[in-house]
Design a protein around this motif. Structure first.
Motif, short mmCIF file in Angstrom:
data_model
loop_
_atom_site.label_atom_id
_atom_site.label_comp_id
_atom_site.label_asym_id
_atom_site.label_seq_id
_atom_site.Cartn_x
_atom_site.Cartn_y
_atom_site.Cartn_z
N ASP A 30 27.29 -18.32 -6.36
CA ASP A 30 28.44 -18.54 -7.50
C ASP A 30 27.75 -19.47 -8.45
O ASP A 30 27.81 -19.04 -9.80
N GLY A 31 27.12 -20.44 -8.26
CA GLY A 31 26.24 -21.42 -9.31
C GLY A 31 25.04 -20.81 -10.05
O GLY A 31 24.84 -20.89 -11.18
N GLN A 35 25.19 -20.37 -13.81
CA GLN A 35 24.12 -21.24 -14.79
C GLN A 35 23.21 -20.14 -15.53
O GLN A 35 22.84 -20.51 -16.60
N ASP A 50 33.80 -16.79 -15.56
CA ASP A 50 34.13 -17.49 -14.08
C ASP A 50 35.53 -17.16 -13.99
O ASP A 50 36.07 -17.26 -12.92
N VAL A 115 29.43 -28.76 -6.04
CA VAL A 115 29.41 -28.13 -7.41
C VAL A 115 28.82 -29.24 -8.18
O VAL A 115 27.73 -29.36 -9.13
N ARG A 119 25.25 -30.26 -9.91
CA ARG A 119 25.13 -30.36 -11.49
C ARG A 119 24.72 -31.82 -11.67
O ARG A 119 23.65 -32.01 -12.65
N HIS A 127 30.73 -29.71 -14.50
CA HIS A 127 31.31 -28.29 -14.77
C HIS A 127 32.95 -28.62 -15.22
O HIS A 127 33.66 -29.26 -14.69
#
Length: 174
Positions: A30-31, A35, A50, A115, A119, A127
């Motif tokens: 997902d990340g 990204q 997203d 998440v 980051r 995010h």
């Protein structure tokens, strides 16, 4: 040997480890795609995609969990609490669920978010989860029980609860 044959040979402890690894892999994927879009086209475009992905995925995830648990059509907040415990996130984030004294509200708080932690470690901006979170958590709850509505209590960029990464309130209507 088929994949399922191998899975059947694993102990309960090893299966739980595998579920945790799968959950981390799912979040990594997902990340990674997010990204990639963010780097190439910017945050706004990444957030659009997203939101579209979560609009569909959250319903698929909720339906499968609801079926797995054998929940009735309208299981109320008790059913939602049980379903939230089986989401991929439940295996990789620290969270808590509390039911209000009236029994008509449930608050779900993510205490530590992988998440945002990732980051932060990478020196990236946080995010902006709130808009997608509204789609994700509302859609998940409505799929579990169409009487449940969802509102954001605290989520980046609108943090009102410093004790958690995000907080969502679900209300059983009608």
């Amino acid at each position: 040997m088929k994949g399922n044959d191998y899975l059947h040979s694993l102990s309960k402890e090893r299966l739980i480890e595998l579920i945790e690894a799968y959950s981390k892999n799912w979040l990594a994927m997902d990340g990674v795609w997010f990204q990639s879009v963010e780097r190439k086209l910017g945050m706004d475009e990444a957030m659009y995609h997203d939101a579209e992905a979560w609009r569909t995925f959250t319903v698929v995830e909720a339906r499968r969990i609801k079926q797995f648990l054998g929940l009735p059509e309208r299981p109320g907040l008790e059913g939602l609490a049980r379903a939230l415990r089986l989401r991929f996130y439940a295996n990789i984030n620290d969270d808590e669920i509390t039911v209000g004294p009236d029994g008509k509200t449930l608050t779900y708080r993510t205490l530590n978010c992988r998440v945002q932690s990732a980051r932060s470690r990478k020196g990236m901006a946080w995010h902006p989860c709130k808009p997608v979170g509204l789609i994700e958590y509302s859609g998940f709850a409505r799929t579990i029980d169409d009487r449940i509505s969802c509102e954001c209590v605290s989520c980046y960029p609108d943090i009102t609860d410093e004790g958690c990464a995000c907080s969502w309130r679900f209300t059983l209507n009608g």
